[in-house]
Write a protein that holds these residues in place. Structure first.
Motif, short mmCIF file in Angstrom:
data_model
loop_
_atom_site.label_atom_id
_atom_site.label_comp_id
_atom_site.label_asym_id
_atom_site.label_seq_id
_atom_site.Cartn_x
_atom_site.Cartn_y
_atom_site.Cartn_z
N GLU A 1 80.62 -87.94 3.43
CA GLU A 1 79.61 -87.74 1.89
C GLU A 1 78.65 -88.66 1.20
N ASP A 2 77.62 -88.92 2.54
CA ASP A 2 76.19 -89.01 1.81
C ASP A 2 75.44 -87.61 1.73
N LEU A 3 75.91 -86.86 2.37
CA LEU A 3 75.88 -85.50 1.84
C LEU A 3 75.34 -85.36 0.71
N VAL A 4 76.25 -85.74 0.07
CA VAL A 4 76.62 -85.79 -0.99
C VAL A 4 77.04 -86.18 -2.15
N SER A 5 75.79 -87.32 -2.10
CA SER A 5 76.11 -88.52 -2.42
C SER A 5 76.13 -89.24 -3.98
N GLU A 6 75.97 -87.60 -5.01
CA GLU A 6 75.85 -87.17 -6.21
C GLU A 6 78.03 -87.00 -6.51
N LEU A 7 78.77 -86.17 -6.16
CA LEU A 7 79.26 -85.86 -5.91
C LEU A 7 80.48 -86.66 -5.82
N THR A 8 80.31 -87.60 -4.72
CA THR A 8 80.99 -88.52 -4.11
C THR A 8 81.19 -90.43 -3.95
N GLU A 9 80.41 -89.89 -5.15
CA GLU A 9 80.27 -91.86 -5.90
C GLU A 9 81.92 -91.67 -6.49
N VAL A 10 82.42 -90.54 -7.08
CA VAL A 10 83.47 -91.34 -7.46
C VAL A 10 84.98 -90.86 -6.29
N ARG A 11 84.49 -89.63 -5.59
CA ARG A 11 85.44 -89.27 -4.62
C ARG A 11 85.21 -89.26 -3.76
N ILE A 12 86.37 -89.28 -1.95
CA ILE A 12 85.28 -88.58 -1.47
C ILE A 12 85.53 -87.56 -0.97
N MET A 13 85.26 -87.09 -0.37
CA MET A 13 84.84 -85.45 0.58
C MET A 13 85.67 -84.43 0.42
N GLY A 14 86.59 -84.87 0.27
CA GLY A 14 87.87 -84.51 0.53
C GLY A 14 88.63 -83.93 -1.08
N ALA A 15 88.13 -84.28 -2.13
CA ALA A 15 88.44 -84.32 -3.39
C ALA A 15 87.76 -84.23 -4.40
N VAL A 16 86.19 -82.92 -3.31
CA VAL A 16 85.54 -82.80 -3.99
C VAL A 16 85.56 -81.95 -4.94
N PRO A 17 85.36 -80.92 -6.08
CA PRO A 17 86.00 -80.09 -6.80
C PRO A 17 84.69 -78.71 -6.30
N PHE A 18 85.97 -77.10 -6.13
CA PHE A 18 84.90 -76.12 -5.77
C PHE A 18 86.00 -75.32 -5.99
N GLY A 19 85.15 -74.27 -6.82
CA GLY A 19 85.84 -72.85 -6.97
C GLY A 19 86.21 -72.41 -8.08
N GLY A 20 86.59 -73.35 -8.64
CA GLY A 20 87.03 -73.09 -10.07
C GLY A 20 88.07 -74.27 -10.12
N LYS A 21 89.46 -74.49 -9.65
CA LYS A 21 90.38 -74.85 -9.53
C LYS A 21 90.45 -75.47 -8.52
N TYR A 22 89.62 -76.29 -7.55
CA TYR A 22 90.13 -76.61 -5.98
C TYR A 22 89.25 -77.70 -6.27
N ARG A 23 89.86 -78.80 -4.90
CA ARG A 23 89.05 -79.62 -4.32
C ARG A 23 88.97 -79.42 -2.76
N LYS B 1 90.00 -92.85 4.29
CA LYS B 1 89.87 -94.76 4.64
C LYS B 1 89.38 -95.94 3.89
N SER B 2 88.50 -95.03 2.06
CA SER B 2 88.78 -95.96 0.80
C SER B 2 88.53 -95.20 0.01
N ASN B 3 89.15 -96.15 -1.24
CA ASN B 3 88.45 -94.99 -2.33
C ASN B 3 89.61 -93.67 -2.22
N TYR B 4 90.29 -93.80 -1.61
CA TYR B 4 91.27 -92.30 -1.96
C TYR B 4 92.32 -92.00 -2.87
N ASP C 1 87.89 -81.01 9.42
CA ASP C 1 87.30 -82.12 8.54
C ASP C 1 87.25 -81.18 6.80
N CYS C 2 86.99 -81.76 6.10
CA CYS C 2 86.71 -80.89 4.48
C CYS C 2 85.95 -80.83 4.21
N ASP C 3 84.61 -80.68 4.82
CA ASP C 3 83.37 -79.76 4.23
C ASP C 3 82.75 -78.70 4.87
#
Lengths: 370, 404
Positions: free
Chosen positions: A16-38, A60-63, A123-125
């Motif tokens: 998550e550190d690689l896209v810390s802006e997007l993951t500030e309020v969510r974990i990697m798996g919940a990052v939005p992508f492609g118009g309607k997906y996580r 792990k946390s913030n889920y 993984d999710c990324d």
């Protein structure tokens, strides 16, 4: 026919550190992508489309965001009496989830109590549409102990501990380099593994007992000489999210019809949480070019080379180009946005101008008012 | 024992809807696609849920496969509770023999057992061919306040159209003194919307009596309501204000779809707390290509648009190829408009291909004899060949070979 003796494990919260802006309020798996997906929609759908009907999601946390998104797993047909979805947060504290080995060790009861013969770990990324049935058949053909999914490409900048493989003519792994200085195109690990469940437990136990806790170094690099470890080359669209810039590019790549065909393969569709949005309204005087747009938007202005998520409103006289605009963001009238990633629920008022650049898209965080 | 439900809704969904022609040759009218992603039945079902009604019986008879599959366990409408929710009620065989539903009242009569197990105070009778958003709980509240036996929802229609409807003539207190079916000289403009609230004990009694009455059509409008009125039961009209459209004809179906494009029409399908729910296909977002021109339209996910689309409603997975033109039309899921084809004032049903340079329908201003003009309708799973011209008002149910 459902159920094929394979179970899935998804790590939903790595890198998550690689896209810390997007993951500030969510974990990697919940990052939005492609118009309607996580991001988690891709590994979940891949597993389900490969006939896997038991999936454990490690988090792990913030889920909250991922729990909200996945719910009972209904959208992926994972709300089941046999198998189904298993959320696997840490039992007591997050220390036991400090790395892959200790994490897998702490879900040991889940692995032990399962009856499936094989496990797919992902993984999710990495965003892709992969058929694990095919990985499974290659695994059996090779009589492999472990099959590692890789792609041939230049390693994306900043990718954590990239593992690079060399193979013999039959695809058996004969060398593993981790964090090497390889430049140019090479065969690097996509963090997807196909392995017998019992072997996985055995390897984890061994690592724990020796206190050698690095999954890549101690299992992959440490064991490839002792075991039959094979590679499986994935040739489809498969960007890895390692920066805001390549997150942006991965979204923009969806404008290519071949990429969409590959990623949204209609016989292996990508499932996601349903929201009852109406179809998108294109107003009088609107103009839309080369854009991917989800249901529930209302477009009155100009949109070019953009990804619009559900429920976005583009006001009259506003021009957005080369932007990724997430769910329910409202942009007023006579504004102008270029190379901007706008997170969810943002309000951009009238007559605002925001400009980024291809290699450095501007990011507006969730819920901001501009 | 089932928990008591104060209200049970019964949705009459068995009609063929023959006036919709090819659109209902394989599906019942309530299953006809509407508004880019819905089917007509989504409206009464969503209204029920949003009004707090938890038990809904759907009476099916004509071509039920698609409708049954669509309703499924009712989950998309939250109608999948443990002891209530939606139940599909089809005609069935009894000890004395098997009967189709011979009329609207007979359909309810045959399902008295279903209603009885919830021991309701009120039963709402709905039909599956109207587009509207309505809070049935306010109507039930009015029914209670009037201490009524039957309450009929009415809407004010223009005098010129009143003779097409069942007209309720009322006293100043809203009680009904006369019921006229399609009167030549209407006395008022209170048209029945086909939505009734009955006190269940009264309706139950009348259904059983009606079943034993020889020569009855077993129809609410023709038999039950006139009989109750003649017996002096307390019957009230409930005035509904808002958008309501019967979509029983090609023209009205087309108009109701087009109404969604009109910002002045009060029909918000995404209103918080009163959404219209539906089953959602698993498809990626819609893609609008570089050369496309899209305006004044409603487009669903899964579409791929490279041509020009104006004043149209496109359902999921529709493809409009480069150079194709779609205007004032409705294109249902999975249909493809090939290069150079022109579709105007038309309804194209599901999974149909309109071949290259084909012309379907025409703008009214281009037709001299207005009687010759109308909406062109193309059935589902057809291929309209290259260069074919389909006249306005045509109804196509078979493939048409291309012109070489």
């Amino acid at each position: 026919m459902r159920g094929n003796n394979i179970m899935g494990i998804i790590f939903s919260n790595l890198h998550e550190d690689l896209v810390s802006e997007l993951t500030e309020v969510r974990i990697m798996g919940a990052v939005p992508f492609g118009g309607k997906y996580r991001l988690i929609d891709f590994p979940l759908s891949n597993m389900v489309n490969s006939g896997i009907n038991k999936v454990g999601v490690i988090t792990k946390s913030n889920y909250q965001s991922i729990m909200d998104h996945i719910g009972t797993g209904k959208a992926w047909d994972l709300s089941r009496k046999q198998g189904g979805l298993f959320m696997l947060p840490p039992f007591t504290n997050t220390n036991e989830y400090s790395n892959r080995v200790t994490t897998l060790n702490s879900i040991r009861p889940f692995l032990i109590n399962s009856t499936e013969e094989y496990v797919v770990i992902s993984d999710c990324d990495t965003i892709c549409n992969i058929d694990y049935q095919d990985v499974c058949s290659k695994h059996l053909e090779n009589n492999a102990d472990i099959t590692l999914v890789y792609k041939r490409d230049v390693i994306p900048a900043k990718l954590h501990d990239p593992a690079v493989f060399s193979f013999d003519t039959k695809g058996k792994v004969i060398d593993v380099l981790i964090d090497s200085n390889v430049t140019g195109s090479c065969s690097f690990y996509m963090n997807m593994m196909f392995i017998k469940r019992e072997l996985l437990i055995e390897l984890i136990d061994k690592c724990i007992s020796k206190n050698t806790l690095n999954f890549k170094r101690d299992i992959i690099q440490g064991e490839y000489k002792n075991l039959n470890v094979y590679g499986y080359e994935f040739k489809g669209f498969s960007p890895v999210i390692t920066s805001m810039s390549n997150y942006f590019n991965a979204n923009m790549a969806l404008m290519d019809p071949e990429v969409r065909e590959d990623l949204f393969n209609s016989s292996r569709p990508i499932y996601t949480k349903v929201r009852d949005d109406m179809p998108t309204k294109y107003g009088l005087g609107s103009s839309v070019k080369n854009s991917l747009i989800a249901n529930g938007c209302f477009i009155e202005g100009e949109v070019e080379n953009c990804i619009l998520f559900k429920g976005v409103h583009i006001g009259k006289g506003t021009k957005v180009s080369n932007c990724v605009i997430m769910q329910d963001t409202k942009i007023g009238t006579d504004s102008s946005l270029s190379y901007v990633i706008v997170d969810k629920d943002v309000v951009i008022k009238n007559e605002r101008t925001l400009m980024g650049f291809l290699s450095y898209p501007v990011y507006i965080s969730k819920g901001s008012v501009v | 024992m089932y928990p008591k439900q104060e209200v049970v809704a019964m949705l009459l969904a068995g009609g063929q809807g023959s006036r919709l022609g090819v659109l209902t040759r394989k599906i019942a009218k309530p299953a006809v696609p509407f508004g880019g992603k819905y089917r007509i039945i989504d409206f009464p079902l969503s209204n029920c849920v949003n009004s707090g009604i938890e038990a809904v019986g759907v009476l099916t008879q004509y071509q039920p496969l698609v409708l049954n599959e669509y309703i499924g366990n009712g989950q998309p409408w939250d109608l999948d509770s443990n002891s209530s929710g939606v139940r599909v009620l089809s005609p069935y065989e009894k000890i004395k023999g098997a009967d189709w539903y011979s009329g609207t009242a007979n359909a309810i009569y045959q399902n008295i057992t279903y209603i009885d197990r919830y021991r309701p105070d009120y039963v709402v009778i709905l039909s599956g061919d109207h587009i509207y958003k309505m809070d049935y709980s306010s109507m039930i509240a009015a029914h209670k306040a009037n201490n009524a036996d039957c309450t009929i929802a009415v809407i004010d229609v223009p005098m010129a159209e009143a003779s097409r409807f069942g007209i309720m003539n009322t006293n100043p207190d809203g009680s009904i003194y006369e019921f006229e079916e399609k009167p030549e000289h209407p006395k008022s403009t209170n048209a029945s919307m086909g939505i009734y609230v009955f006190s269940w004990d009264k309706l139950r009694k009348y259904l059983i009596e009606d079943e034993e009455t020889e020569g009855s059509h077993h129809d609410f409008g023709k038999d039950i309501l006139p009989k109750m009125l003649a017996d002096g039961q307390r019957m009230f009209a409930y005035e509904f204000e808002g958008y309501w459209k019967d979509v029983g004809t090609i023209d009205s179906l087309w108009e109701a779809n087009m109404d969604l494009l009109d910002p002045n029409v009060p029909l918000d399908l995404m209103e918080e707390g009163w959404k219209i729910y539906s089953r959602n296909p698993v498809v990626p977002p819609q893609y609008i290509a570089e050369g496309a021109e899209v305006q004044n339209s409603l487009i669903a996910d899964g579409c791929s648009i490279s041509g020009s689309v104006d004043f149209s409603v496109l359902f999921s997975n529709v493809v409009v190829k480069p150079g194709a033109v779609v205007q004032d039309s409705i294109i249902m899921p999975g249909s493809v408009i090939e290069e150079g084809a022109v579709v105007q004032y038309a309804i194209v049903s599901e999974n149909t291909v309109i071949g290259k340079n084909a012309v379907v329908g025409a703008r009214p201003e281009t037709i001299v004899d207005k009687d010759q003009w109308g909406i062109a309708v193309i059935g589902d799973n057809l291929v309209i060949g290259e260069g074919v011209k389909i006249e306005p008002k045509a109804m196509i149910s078979e493939n048409v070979e291309g012109v070489k």
